[in-house]
Scaffold this active site. Structure first.
Site, PDB file in Angstrom:
ATOM      1  N   SER A 100       0.805  -1.220   0.000  1.00  0.00           N
ATOM      2  CA  SER A 100       0.000   0.000   0.000  1.00  0.00           C
ATOM      3  C   SER A 100       0.837   1.269   0.000  1.00  0.00           C
ATOM      4  CB  SER A 100      -0.919   0.017   1.222  1.00  0.00           C
ATOM      5  OG  SER A 100      -0.150  -0.005   2.412  1.00  0.00           O
ATOM      6  N   LYS A 152      -5.929   3.180   9.430  1.00  0.00           N
ATOM      7  CA  LYS A 152      -5.090   4.216   8.825  1.00  0.00           C
ATOM      8  C   LYS A 152      -5.715   5.604   8.998  1.00  0.00           C
ATOM      9  CE  LYS A 152      -3.094   1.080   5.395  1.00  0.00           C
ATOM     10  NZ  LYS A 152      -2.961   0.741   3.972  1.00  0.00           N
TER      11      LYS A 152
END
Length: 1100
Positions: A973, A1016
Site C-alpha cells: 500500500s 489508517k
C-alpha cells in the site's frame, strides 16, 4: 572393620577354608577360643598350670598364657551363644570324645602335634590358645592339648608368637579406608599371583603382610607398582583365615586381616624386580620345619597359624646358613616392602588435654550410640574388651577405635593412623567422630520424619476403616461399590441423555458393578462415568432476548465498538423471532488493548449465558482440544468438555483467546482440531477422544479473539465471522478514561473518598504525548501511575502520626503478628514447617487510612510531568514543513494504524556524465522493495510523458529511505506514496504536510485497493492530517467509518495516479517543471563564456 571380640562370630573351621582338607581344618579366629570352644576344651586342660608356659613368650603375643598373666586390650568377656551354637558345640564335643576313645583302643602312640605345629602342649588356661581355638572346633581330636599319643619323656615347646621384628613383608594395597591395629578387616584379593602368594604364606607358617592405603580413592588393585601410589604408614597385619570366592575359578579369595602394629615402609620391591636377597641385619623368624612323615590318620591336625609365628630354632640349627624368609615370594608377581616398626611417642596419662579429649570422645560416642544401634553394639564390645576395664586409661586405643568405626574421608583416617603423638591422634580422631555425629543426627532426623509420616498415614487408614465398619454396622452406608452405582444411576436419571450416550452409560455402569474395587480398571471406569454424568445433557440456561437490556449492558462495559454491538443485537433479534438461537462463531480481530476479551464477557452477561474462557496461545497439543484416550494414565477430556462441566449448561459462551497464536508440534495441529469444533455444520456431534460419544455444541456461542488474521489458517478463518475492532481515536480514549479507567484506578489506589482530581487537560495530554497506541491498555497504566504518585504524596504529607502502626492493626492482625513473632523466636529444629499457620494469617489485618477532607490534590496539564515524567511524543509530525521528496504515508500494523514518512534525496549533483541509480534503505521487505521499483519506473515514465525536456532521472543518483529502520516494513500500500516522493524530488516541489496517502500503484498508473482503511484513518487523525488520499475501490469502507473518526478529515478517492498528481501538485509551474537543469546549466555556461570573451576583446 570389626573389633577382635566381634570377630569370634566369623565362620568356624568346620567349613572348608582355602588350605584345609577333610582332616586339616584352618582356624578363622586368631584372638582366643569362643565360648563354645571352651565348653569342651576346658575339661581336658585342668591338669595344667600357667607356670608351665615358657618365659620366652613375647609381650606382643596374644597367646592365651600371656593373656592369663596380663589380660590384653580386648580380652574381657564374650558374647552369649545362641541355642544353635550351643547345640553345635555339644555335637563337636561328643565327636571328639568318640575319636579319643578310638585312638586309645587302637593303641596308637603316634605323637600329636600342638597348635603351633611343633608338638607343644596345649595351653593350660581354659581359654585355650589362638590355634587351639580352631582345633577345639575342628572335631579331629586336636583339641586334647596334644596329650594323646605323647610319650612321657617329651619336652614341651614354646607357643608360637607374633614376631616383634619383621623387616620385609608382602605389601597389600587397601582402598577407601586404612586398617587400624586391633580391628579385623576382610580384603578381597582378585590378582591370581597375590592369591597364590597368600596361600604360600599360610602354608609356610608366615601369614603376615603389610597393608597400606591407596592415595587415590578410586584406585583398585592388589599390587603396588610405584611407592607414590600409597601412603608410607600402614599396619603389620596377620592373615587369620582365607576363603575362596565362589564363581572365580579359585583365582580370587577373601582374606581376613588382623592388624597388630603400625609400620612404615622404607623400600618397595615391585613385581618383576631382580632377585636380590633381602638385607636382614636382624634375625628373622624361621619357617616351620616340615614335620616328620606320619600316617595320615584321622587324628592328624595342622595348626591354623593365626596370630602365630615359629619360635627360634635350637642352637644347633642357628649355626646353619641364615634363611631368607621372603625369597619364596619372588616367584610370584607381588609387591614386597622393607618396613620399620613405629612406636608411639611417650605421653603423660595425667595430661589435662588428653583427659579432656578422651572425655569428649566418650561423650560423642554416647550421643552417637543413642541414635545408631550399630554404633551401640560396637561400643559395647569395645568396652567389654578393655584390659583395664576403663576406656579412659588407654587413650591411644580409644582414638584408633574412634577412627576405625567412623566413616570419614580416607585422608583424614590416614592422618589418624600416621599420628604417633597420642594427643594429636586423639584430636584428629575427635574431628572424624564429630562428623560421624553430625551424620547420625541428620540420619536420625530423616528417620523420625519418615516415621511420623508413615504413622500418620497408618493412623488415618485405621480410623477410616473403623469408621467404615461402624457405618456399615449401623446401616448408615452400604457397600461402597453399590452406593457408587446407585449414585451414578440417580445422576443419569436427572439428565436428558441421548439414546446413544445412554447405551454407553449403561454398558459402563454394568462393567463397574462387576469389577472389584481393587482392580485398576475400576478407577478408570468410575472416572469415565463421573465425567459422563457431569455433562449437562439437555440442560440450558434461560436466555435474555431483551434488546434494551443488551444495549444497556454493552454500553455500561464498553464505549464505542458500534460494529460489535450491532452484531450482538442482530443475534438477539433473530433469537427473539425464532424463540431459540443456534451457536455462532464470531472472531474479533484488532490491536491489543481495544477490548476484544472483555467484550466477550459483556456479551455473556447481556445474553444471560454462562461464561468460560481459555487461551490457545502457544498450544501445540491436540489433546487439549480433543481430549486424551482413556488408555493413558491421567487422561482427561478436552477443554471444551471441561467448559461444559464447569458451566453446567449446554449453551454457554466460550471465549477462545489468541486464536492467531496457535502452535504446532509433534502432538498434532490444534488448528486442524478446531475445524470440527468451530464448524456449525459439524459441531452438533463433536467427538471427544476421552468420552468417545457425540456431544452437541451447536447451542454454544463461540467467540474468538486475534490480533491479525494472517497467521490463522484459511479453512479455519473461513468458518468464523470476522469483526474487526480498530483502534480508538482521541475522543474515544478521552471518554473511556473518564467513564472507566480513571474511576477504577482511583479506587485501586485507595483514593475513592479523597479529593483527588485528574483534569481533562491532563488526560488529553496523556493521550497526545504519552499514549498514542491504538488501544487503551497503556493509557490505563499511566492513569494508575498518576493516582499512585498522588497517594504517595498524600501519605508523605500527612506523616506517620496520623495512623501509627500500633493503631493500624486490627485485633485479628495483632494476634497474627504475635503468632508470627513467636514462630520466629523458635529454633529452626523446632519448626516443622515454614508455612504460615491459621493463626498467623487473617483476612483483614489492617485498618485503612482515611484521608482528611482538608486534603485536595489536582493533577493538571502543568504538573503532569511530576507524576509520569517527560512526554514520550513531542510532536504530531516529524516535519512541520516537508522538503521536496518527503511524503507522509499510512500503514497498518497489528497494533493499529500508523503514519509513516517516505524520504528521497539526490545523492550527487546532476552532471552530464553522471550515471543514474536508486538506493533503498529502511528495513523494507520483499513487497515494499518491489513497490519502490515499480514507483521508480512509473515516475521515470511519468516525467517522460509529462515533462519530456526534464532529464532528471537520466542522470540522478537517488536514495529512498523509510525512517525507523529497526522496524520491519512490508505491505502493498505504499506505491503512490513512493511515486509521489520521487516526483516531488524531481520537480523540486514540496508536498502539503497535512496530506497523507495510501494505495498500491501499477506500472500503468492504476491505484489498487488496500486494507485497514479504518486504522489508517485513525492514525492520520492522530498525526493531525486533514486530507487522506485512498483508492477509489475503498469508497465503501470510507462511508462505513463512524463520523467521529472522519470528523475534520477530508477523504479523496483516486482511481488513477493522474488524480493523485492533480491533488498533490495543484499549482505546479509546468514550464519550469519541463526545464532540464543539466541542459540549462550547459547553456548558461556557454553564454557566460561568450560574454567573457566579448569583455576580453573590448579590453584589448
Amino acid at each position: 572393620m570389626l573389633p577382635r571380640q566381634r570377630a569370634l562370630r566369623l565362620p568356624s573351621t568346620r567349613h572348608t577354608a582355602l588350605l584345609s582338607t577333610a582332616s586339616r581344618p584352618l582356624s578363622t579366629c586368631s584372638l582366643r577360643t569362643s565360648t563354645r570352644q571352651r565348653q569342651h576344651v576346658a575339661p581336658r586342660l585342668q591338669g595344667y598350670s600357667k607356670d608351665s608356659w615358657p618365659s620366652s613368650v613375647s609381650p606382643f603375643s596374644t597367646h592365651a598364657a600371656l593373656r592369663k598373666q596380663k589380660p590384653g586390650f580386648f580380652d574381657r568377656g564374650t558374647e552369649p551363644l545362641s541355642e544353635e551354637e550351643k547345640k553345635a558345640n555339644l555335637e563337636n564335643a561328643e565327636a571328639e570324645e568318640k575319636e579319643a576313645a578310638e585312638a586309645k583302643t587302637s593303641g596308637s602312640d603316634a605323637p600329636s602335634k600342638d597348635n603351633g605345629g611343633q608338638g607343644a602342649p596345649e595351653a593350660p588356661d581354659s581359654k585355650g590358645s589362638a590355634a587351639g581355638g580352631s582345633s577345639g572346633s575342628s572335631g579331629d581330636g586336636s583339641g586334647d592339648g596334644g596329650k594323646r599319643g605323647r610319650k612321657p619323656g617329651d619336652k614341651a615347646l614354646a607357643k608360637p608368637v607374633v614376631p616383634e621384628i619383621y623387616p620385609q613383608v608382602m605389601a597389600i594395597p587397601i582402598a577407601k579406608r586404612p586398617l587400624f591395629p586391633g580391628f579385623y578387616k576382610a580384603v578381597t584379593i582378585k590378582d591370581p599371583a597375590v592369591a597364590a602368594a597368600i596361600t604360600d604364606l599360610i602354608k609356610r607358617g608366615q601369614p603376615y603382610v603389610g597393608a597400606f592405603l591407596f592415595k587415590d580413592e578410586n584406585a583398585d588393585g592388589d599390587v603396588i607398582h610405584n611407592p607414590d601410589e600409597i601412603y608410607d604408614v600402614g599396619v603389620f597385619a596377620q592373615i587369620t583365615s582365607a576363603f575362596p570366592i565362589s564363581g572365580q575359578d579359585g583365582t580370587a579369595l577373601t582374606a581376613i586381616l588382623y592388624p597388630h602394629r603400625r609400620i612404615r615402609f622404607s623400600e618397595l620391591i615391585p613385581p618383576g624386580a631382580a632377585d636380590k636377597p633381602a638385607a636382614a641385619t636382624e634375625p628373622v623368624p624361621e619357617p616351620i620345619p616340615k614335620p616328620a612323615e606320619e600316617p595320615a590318620e584321622k587324628g592328624d591336625v595342622v595348626a591354623s597359624f593365626e596370630e602365630s609365628a615359629v619360635v627360634p630354632q635350637p642352637k644347633a640349627d642357628a649355626e646353619k646358613q641364615q634363611y631368607e624368609p621372603m625369597s619364596f615370594l619372588k616367584k610370584h608377581a607381588v609387591s614386597i616392602v622393607n618396613v620399620d616398626n613405629l612406636q608411639e611417642e611417650p605421653y603423660d596419662p595425667k595430661s589435662q588435654v588428653i583427659r579432656a579429649v578422651t572425655n569428649e570422645i566418650v561423650n560423642v560416642f554416647k550421643e552417637v550410640a543413642s541414635m545408631n544401634s550399630l554404633f551401640r553394639d560396637q561400643i559395647s564390645t569395645f568396652s567389654m574388651s578393655q584390659s583395664t576395664g576403663n576406656v579412659m586409661s588407654e587413650p591411644a586405643k580409644l582414638a584408633d577405635f574412634a577412627a576405625a568405626v567412623s566413616t570419614g574421608e580416607p585422608a583424614e583416617l590416614q592422618e589418624v593412623l600416621a599420628s604417633l603423638n597420642v594427643e594429636e591422634r586423639m584430636q584428629k580422631a575427635l574431628v572424624v567422630l564429630k562428623k560421624e555425629h553430625l551424620n547420625a543426627q541428620l540420619q536420625s532426623k530423616i528417620t523420625k520424619d519418615v516415621e511420623n509420616k508413615i504413622t500418620k498415614r497408618q493412623r488415618e487408614y485405621w480410623l477410616m476403616e473403623q469408621m467404615k465398619g461402624i457405618r456399615r454396622e449401623l446401616g448408615i452406608e452400604s457397600d461402597g461399590k453399590e452406593k457408587l452405582v446407585e449414585t451414578f444411576k440417580e445422576k443419569a436419571d436427572k439428565l436428558a441423555m441421548p439414546e446413544a450416550v445412554r447405551k454407553v452409560f449403561d454398558e459402563e455402569l454394568n462393567k463397574l458393578a462387576h469389577l472389584e474395587p481393587a482392580a485398576s480398571e475400576f478407577n478408570v471406569t468410575r472416572n469415565y462415568l463421573d465425567w459422563l454424568t457431569q455433562i449437562p445433557w439437555g440442560q440450558s440456561s434461560p436466555e435474555n432476548f431483551g434488546i434494551q437490556n443488551a444495549m444497556k449492558v454493552l454500553d455500561e462495559d464498553h464505549y464505542g465498538l458500534k460494529d460489535v454491538k450491532d452484531r450482538i443485537l442482530e443475534f438477539i433479534a433473530v433469537g427473539k423471532l425464532r424463540g431459540t438461537v443456534e451457536g455462532k462463531i464470531l472472531c474479533f480481530v484488532g490491536p491489543p488493548g481495544v477490548g476484544k476479551t472483555s467484550i466477550g464477557k459483556s456479551i455473556a452477561r447481556a445474553l444471560n449465558r454462562q461464561y468460560y474462557r481459555f487461551s490457545v496461545g502457544g498450544l501445540s497439543d491436540v489433546s487439549e482440544i480433543k481430549g486424551h484416550r482413556r488408555t493413558y494414565v491421567g487422561a482427561l477430556p478436552g477443554r471444551i468438555i471441561q467448559a461444559l462441566k464447569k458451566c453446567k449448561t449446554e449453551n454457554p459462551l466460550i471465549l477462545i483467546d489468541e486464536v492467531d497464536k496457535l502452535g504446532r508440534g509433534y502432538q498434532g495441529d490444534p488448528a486442524s482440531a478446531l475445524l470440527e469444533l468451530l464448524d456449525p455444520e459439524q459441531n452438533s456431534s463433536f467427538l471427544d477422544h476421552y468420552l468417545d460419544v457425540p456431544v452437541d455444541l451447536s447451542k454454544v456461542l463461540f467467540v474468538c479473539t486475534a490480533n491479525l488474521t494472517d497467521t490463522i489458517p484459511r479453512p479455519l478463518l473461513d468458518r468464523m465471522e470476522v469483526i474487526r475492532l480498530s483502534g480508538y481515536v482521541s475522543d474515544e480514549k478521552m471518554a473511556i478514561a473518564e467513564r472507566y479507567l480513571a474511576p477504577q484506578a482511583r479506587d485501586i489506589a485507595g483514593l475513592k473518598d479523597a479529593d483527588v482530581q485528574l483534569s481533562n487537560d491532563a488526560i488529553e495530554e496523556l493521550i497526545k504525548s504519552y499514549c498514542r497506541e491504538a488501544g487503551v491498555r497503556n493509557l490505563k497504566k499511566q492513569i494508575e501511575k498518576v493516582y499512585r504518585k498522588a497517594a504517595l504524596k498524600i501519605v508523605q504529607d500527612l506523616g506517620e502520626e496520623v495512623l501509627p502502626e500500633s493503631e493500624a492493626l486490627t485485633d485479628e492482625g495483632k494476634a497474627a503478628l504475635e503468632e508470627t513473632q513467636k514462630e520466629k523466636e523458635k529454633k529452626p529444629e523446632d519448626t516443622a514447617s515454614t508455612s504460615a499457620t491459621e493463626k498467623e494469617a487473617t483476612e483483614k489485618p489492617r485498618v485503612p487510612l482515611k484521608v482528611p477532607e482538608s486534603v485536595h490534590v489536582t493533577i493538571g496539564k502543568e504538573n503532569l510531568k511530576d507524576y509520569v515524567g517527560p512526554p514520550v511524543f513531542t510532536s504530531d509530525r516529524l516535519f512541520d514543513v516537508t522538503p521536496p521528496g518527503v511524503v507522509m504515508g499510512l500503514a497498518w500494523t497489528s497494533l493499529g494504524g500508523t503514519a509513516m514518512y517516505i524520504e528521497s534525496i539526490l545523492q550527487s549533483s546532476l552532471k552530464k556524465t553522471a550515471t543514474p541509480s536508486l538506493e533503498i534503505t529502511g528495513n523494507l521487505k520483499t513487497v515494499m522493495k518491489e513497490s519502490s521499483s515499480i514507483a521508480y519506473s512509473f515516475a521515470k515514465s511519468w516525467m517522460v510523458k509529462k515533462f519530456p525536456d526534464n532529464h532528471f532521472f537520466d542522470k540522478a543518483k537517488i536514495h529512498l529511505h523509510v525512517p525507523e529502520g529497526a522496524v520491519q516494513k512490508d505491505g502493498p500500500s505504499a506505491g503512490i506514496t513512493m511515486a509521489t516522493s520521487f516526483l516531488s524530488l524531481a520537480l523540486e516541489t514540496p508536498i502539503n504536510p497535512t496530506v497523507a496517502m495510501t494505495g498500491e500503484l501499477t506500472l500503468s498508473g492504476k491505484v489498487l485497493r488496500i486494507g485497514g482503511l479504518r486504522e489508517k484513518t485513525v492514525a492520520a487523525r492522530r498525526a493531525g492530517c486533514k486530507t487522506i488520499i485512498f483508492p477509489e475501490d475503498n469508497i465503501s469502507d470510507w462511508l462505513e467509518l463512524p463520523e467521529n473518526i472522519k470528523e475534520g478529515i477530508e477523504g479523496k478517492p483516486a482511481g488513477w495516479y493522474s488524480e493523485v498528481f492533480d491533488i498533490l501538485f495543484p499549482e505546479l509551474d509546468l514550464e519550469k517543471a519541463n526545464k532540464c537543469k543539466i541542459c540549462g546549466n550547459k547553456e548558461e555556461k556557454k553564454k557566460a563564456k561568450k560574454e567573457k570573451e566579448k569583455d576580453e576583446e573590448k579590453s584589448d
